[in-house]
Design a protein around this motif. Structure first.
Motif, PDB file in Angstrom:
ATOM      1  N   THR A 171       0.852  -1.200   0.000  1.00  0.00           N
ATOM      2  CA  THR A 171       0.000   0.000   0.000  1.00  0.00           C
ATOM      3  C   THR A 171       0.881   1.241   0.000  1.00  0.00           C
ATOM      4  O   THR A 171       0.696   2.165  -0.792  1.00  0.00           O
ATOM      5  CB  THR A 171      -0.937  -0.017   1.222  1.00  0.00           C
ATOM      6  OG1 THR A 171      -1.672  -1.231   1.215  1.00  0.00           O
ATOM      7  CG2 THR A 171      -1.901   1.163   1.176  1.00  0.00           C
TER       8      THR A 171
ATOM      9  N   ARG B 141      -2.024   5.673   7.108  1.00  0.00           N
ATOM     10  CA  ARG B 141      -2.441   4.410   7.734  1.00  0.00           C
ATOM     11  C   ARG B 141      -2.194   4.526   9.219  1.00  0.00           C
ATOM     12  O   ARG B 141      -1.132   5.008   9.649  1.00  0.00           O
ATOM     13  CB  ARG B 141      -1.665   3.232   7.149  1.00  0.00           C
ATOM     14  CG  ARG B 141      -1.882   1.938   7.925  1.00  0.00           C
ATOM     15  CD  ARG B 141      -1.250   0.752   7.266  1.00  0.00           C
ATOM     16  NE  ARG B 141      -1.982   0.355   6.075  1.00  0.00           N
ATOM     17  CZ  ARG B 141      -1.721  -0.748   5.374  1.00  0.00           C
ATOM     18  NH1 ARG B 141      -0.766  -1.572   5.751  1.00  0.00           N
ATOM     19  NH2 ARG B 141      -2.432  -1.051   4.302  1.00  0.00           N
TER      20      ARG B 141
ATOM     21  N   HIS C 179     -10.403   0.097   4.324  1.00  0.00           N
ATOM     22  CA  HIS C 179      -9.221   0.180   3.455  1.00  0.00           C
ATOM     23  C   HIS C 179      -9.761   0.443   2.046  1.00  0.00           C
ATOM     24  O   HIS C 179      -9.755  -0.446   1.188  1.00  0.00           O
ATOM     25  CB  HIS C 179      -8.450  -1.133   3.541  1.00  0.00           C
ATOM     26  CG  HIS C 179      -7.050  -1.089   2.990  1.00  0.00           C
ATOM     27  ND1 HIS C 179      -6.581  -0.064   2.185  1.00  0.00           N
ATOM     28  CD2 HIS C 179      -6.023  -1.976   3.118  1.00  0.00           C
ATOM     29  CE1 HIS C 179      -5.332  -0.328   1.851  1.00  0.00           C
ATOM     30  NE2 HIS C 179      -4.964  -1.465   2.408  1.00  0.00           N
TER      31      HIS C 179
ATOM     32  N   GLN D 269      -7.845  -0.393  -1.286  1.00  0.00           N
ATOM     33  CA  GLN D 269      -7.701  -1.834  -1.499  1.00  0.00           C
ATOM     34  C   GLN D 269      -9.004  -2.409  -2.071  1.00  0.00           C
ATOM     35  O   GLN D 269      -8.980  -3.224  -2.999  1.00  0.00           O
ATOM     36  CB  GLN D 269      -7.346  -2.538  -0.184  1.00  0.00           C
ATOM     37  CG  GLN D 269      -7.195  -4.043  -0.295  1.00  0.00           C
ATOM     38  CD  GLN D 269      -5.931  -4.485  -1.029  1.00  0.00           C
ATOM     39  OE1 GLN D 269      -4.870  -3.908  -0.822  1.00  0.00           O
ATOM     40  NE2 GLN D 269      -6.038  -5.494  -1.887  1.00  0.00           N
TER      41      GLN D 269
ATOM     42  N   ARG E 108      -9.866  -5.380   7.451  1.00  0.00           N
ATOM     43  CA  ARG E 108     -10.478  -4.148   6.893  1.00  0.00           C
ATOM     44  C   ARG E 108     -10.694  -4.261   5.396  1.00  0.00           C
ATOM     45  O   ARG E 108     -11.567  -3.613   4.840  1.00  0.00           O
ATOM     46  CB  ARG E 108      -9.593  -2.943   7.218  1.00  0.00           C
ATOM     47  CG  ARG E 108      -8.144  -3.097   6.763  1.00  0.00           C
ATOM     48  CD  ARG E 108      -7.265  -2.027   7.372  1.00  0.00           C
ATOM     49  NE  ARG E 108      -5.854  -2.306   7.175  1.00  0.00           N
ATOM     50  CZ  ARG E 108      -4.893  -1.786   7.911  1.00  0.00           C
ATOM     51  NH1 ARG E 108      -5.178  -0.987   8.918  1.00  0.00           N
ATOM     52  NH2 ARG E 108      -3.633  -2.056   7.654  1.00  0.00           N
TER      53      ARG E 108
ATOM     54  N   ARG F 203      -5.530 -13.224   5.620  1.00  0.00           N
ATOM     55  CA  ARG F 203      -4.597 -13.593   6.685  1.00  0.00           C
ATOM     56  C   ARG F 203      -5.271 -13.402   8.046  1.00  0.00           C
ATOM     57  O   ARG F 203      -6.071 -12.471   8.213  1.00  0.00           O
ATOM     58  CB  ARG F 203      -3.401 -12.633   6.552  1.00  0.00           C
ATOM     59  CG  ARG F 203      -2.317 -12.682   7.556  1.00  0.00           C
ATOM     60  CD  ARG F 203      -1.245 -11.618   7.224  1.00  0.00           C
ATOM     61  NE  ARG F 203      -1.731 -10.256   7.420  1.00  0.00           N
ATOM     62  CZ  ARG F 203      -1.663  -9.577   8.550  1.00  0.00           C
ATOM     63  NH1 ARG F 203      -1.114 -10.128   9.618  1.00  0.00           N
ATOM     64  NH2 ARG F 203      -2.125  -8.348   8.640  1.00  0.00           N
TER      65      ARG F 203
ATOM     66  N   GLN G 204      -5.359 -11.662  11.232  1.00  0.00           N
ATOM     67  CA  GLN G 204      -4.791 -10.336  11.507  1.00  0.00           C
ATOM     68  C   GLN G 204      -4.181 -10.342  12.919  1.00  0.00           C
ATOM     69  O   GLN G 204      -4.744  -9.785  13.867  1.00  0.00           O
ATOM     70  CB  GLN G 204      -5.887  -9.266  11.405  1.00  0.00           C
ATOM     71  CG  GLN G 204      -6.641  -9.306  10.083  1.00  0.00           C
ATOM     72  CD  GLN G 204      -5.892  -8.645   8.939  1.00  0.00           C
ATOM     73  OE1 GLN G 204      -5.694  -7.442   8.950  1.00  0.00           O
ATOM     74  NE2 GLN G 204      -5.477  -9.438   7.955  1.00  0.00           N
TER      75      GLN G 204
ATOM     76  N   PRO H  92      -5.550 -10.048  -0.392  1.00  0.00           N
ATOM     77  CA  PRO H  92      -5.025  -8.675  -0.407  1.00  0.00           C
ATOM     78  C   PRO H  92      -3.515  -8.641  -0.217  1.00  0.00           C
ATOM     79  O   PRO H  92      -2.880  -7.623  -0.511  1.00  0.00           O
ATOM     80  CB  PRO H  92      -5.739  -8.003   0.773  1.00  0.00           C
ATOM     81  CG  PRO H  92      -6.102  -9.134   1.688  1.00  0.00           C
ATOM     82  CD  PRO H  92      -6.359 -10.319   0.806  1.00  0.00           C
ATOM     83  N   LEU H  93      -2.948  -9.738   0.277  1.00  0.00           N
ATOM     84  CA  LEU H  93      -1.538  -9.849   0.645  1.00  0.00           C
ATOM     85  C   LEU H  93      -1.226  -8.889   1.807  1.00  0.00           C
ATOM     86  O   LEU H  93      -1.902  -7.891   1.946  1.00  0.00           O
ATOM     87  CB  LEU H  93      -0.621  -9.605  -0.544  1.00  0.00           C
ATOM     88  CG  LEU H  93      -0.815 -10.540  -1.740  1.00  0.00           C
ATOM     89  CD1 LEU H  93       0.219 -10.225  -2.826  1.00  0.00           C
ATOM     90  CD2 LEU H  93      -0.725 -12.005  -1.337  1.00  0.00           C
TER      91      LEU H  93
HETATM   92  C1  NCD Z   1      -4.001  -5.640   4.083  1.00  0.00           C
HETATM   93  C2  NCD Z   1      -4.128  -4.595   5.185  1.00  0.00           C
HETATM   94  O1  NCD Z   1      -3.150  -3.914   5.537  1.00  0.00           O
HETATM   95  O2  NCD Z   1      -5.246  -4.458   5.646  1.00  0.00           O
HETATM   96  N1  NCD Z   1      -2.826  -5.481   3.357  1.00  0.00           N
HETATM   97  C3  NCD Z   1      -2.815  -4.600   2.315  1.00  0.00           C
HETATM   98  O3  NCD Z   1      -2.954  -3.419   2.498  1.00  0.00           O
HETATM   99  N2  NCD Z   1      -2.740  -5.118   1.075  1.00  0.00           N
HETATM  100  C4  NCD Z   1      -4.265  -7.014   4.516  1.00  0.00           C
HETATM  101  C5  NCD Z   1      -3.441  -7.613   5.612  1.00  0.00           C
HETATM  102  O4  NCD Z   1      -2.542  -6.983   6.169  1.00  0.00           O
HETATM  103  O5  NCD Z   1      -3.696  -8.784   5.919  1.00  0.00           O
END
Ligand code: NCD
Length: 337
Positions: free
Chosen positions: A58, A107, A135, A138, A172, A234, A236, A273-274
């Motif tokens: 991001t 963020r 988010h 995203q 999110r 994932r 969190q 989303p990674l």
């Molecule tokens: C996500 C986030 O930060 O919410 N990552 C991202 O921005 N692509 C998802 C995550 O951290 O699992």
């Protein structure tokens, strides 16, 4: 909505026409993101990039998107490098930093904090993730990816069947994506999580109120059998009181090539989303899917640049000037999406 000068804080601020506008501008950004053309449309503009939680894609893709439009990026990462660590309020930080930038991406771990910051900012603020709340960029890049993956299969977003899997309570990305999907028609949404990590009730309610069919389950295999998209997430871990608590859920739902082959329809798109958690006790999306052509995770990350470029040119009101300030690149390039 009127994009020029607007904050981007929640997907709730978009109508369907706004999303379509963002996507059409994102399409126009392709030659710049692929590095066959460069533009200086934001020459002299400054992005304030403030990330108070870990971030790779991001943070870097917002910065790259701004650079690809000819602008410059000033970064602050981590509370320890900011006067917030000395007790400075979000209000004061916003008043100060908005004097140094033309647009800010932020963020922060606390839900609502980016909106609080935006209220005191003198320049537009984009929410790069506020705790477990939202988010929006995203969700836009996820939906842009869904749109292009389905278009390749001759389909539109309406009537989409999607399974979201994992930590739906704290994620999110899935919160924002569900809210954004409410702009479309006749969706089937399967929410797969341990009961303790289920999607917040108000978001489920919002989907149902829009007429979408919502099913909740804690079994992966049957839930991914009849969908167009599997969107894995994932656990969190940073939102849990302890790692031990997160460990209770890590690795609960593992999508790998064998599960995919046995249970998914052919051509089911795999998204995430990674970052995916590649540690042995997690592996919600196994590396053995890397050669599966339906794995769209790196198309998502590529699309993130397009969508973030689109947000910048719309907010800074230069969408129709990008090509006027452009030329072909000087160097050898063969980057392709
Ligand atoms: C996500 C986030 O930060 O919410 N990552 C991202 O921005 N692509 C998802 C995550 O951290 O699992």
């Amino acid at each position: 909505m009127q994009f020029a000068g607007s904050h981007i804080l929640s997907v709730h601020q978009f109508e369907r026409a706004d999303v379509e506008r963002i996507f059409s501008v994102a399409d126009d950004m392709l030659p710049y993101a692929q590095r066959s053309r460069v533009t200086k449309v934001l020459d002299g503009a400054i992005l304030g990039s403030m990330f108070f939680e870990p971030s790779t894609r991001t943070r870097v893709s917002f910065g790259s998107a701004f650079n690809m439009l000819g602008g410059e990026v000033r970064e602050t990462t981590g509370f320890e490098n900011s006067a917030i660590a000395k007790g400075e309020s979000l209000y004061d930080t916003a008043r100060v930093l908005s004097g140094y930038s033309d647009v800010i991406v932020m963020r922060h771990p606390t839900p609502g904090s980016v909106s609080e910051f935006a209220a005191a900012s003198r320049v537009p603020v984009i929410n790069g993730g506020d705790g477990s709340n939202e988010h929006p960029s995203q969700a836009l890049l996820d939906l842009y990816t869904i749109k292009s993956e389905l278009a390749a299969r001759g389909r539109g977003i309406d009537q989409l069947r999607i399974a979201m899997v994992g930590d739906l309570r704290h994620g999110r990305t899935v919160h924002s994506l569900c809210k954004l999907l409410c702009l479309f028609n006749d969706l089937q949404v399967v929410l797969v999580s341990p009961e303790e990590l289920s999607m917040p009730a108000e978001i489920v309610e919002e989907l149902r109120t829009q007429g979408h069919a919502v099913l909740e389950s804690d079994v992966l295999e049957e839930s991914i059998a009849h969908v167009d998209i599997v969107y894995s997430t994932r656990i969190q871990e940073e939102r849990f009181a302890s790692q031990e608590e997160a460990d209770l859920y890590r690795g609960r739902f593992r999508l790998n090539q064998s599960v995919y082959t046995s249970h998914c329809e052919p051509n089911t798109v795999i998204m995430h989303p990674l970052p995916r958690d590649s540690r042995d006790n997690a592996r919600e999306l196994d590396d053995d899917l890397n050669d599966n052509p339906n794995l769209a995770i790196f198309r998502q990350t590529d699309n993130g640049v397009l969508v973030r470029m689109a947000l910048f040119v719309l907010i800074l009101d230069v969408a129709d000037q990008v090509d006027q300030h452009a030329r072909d690149v000087n160097w050898y390039t063969q980057r392709r999406f």
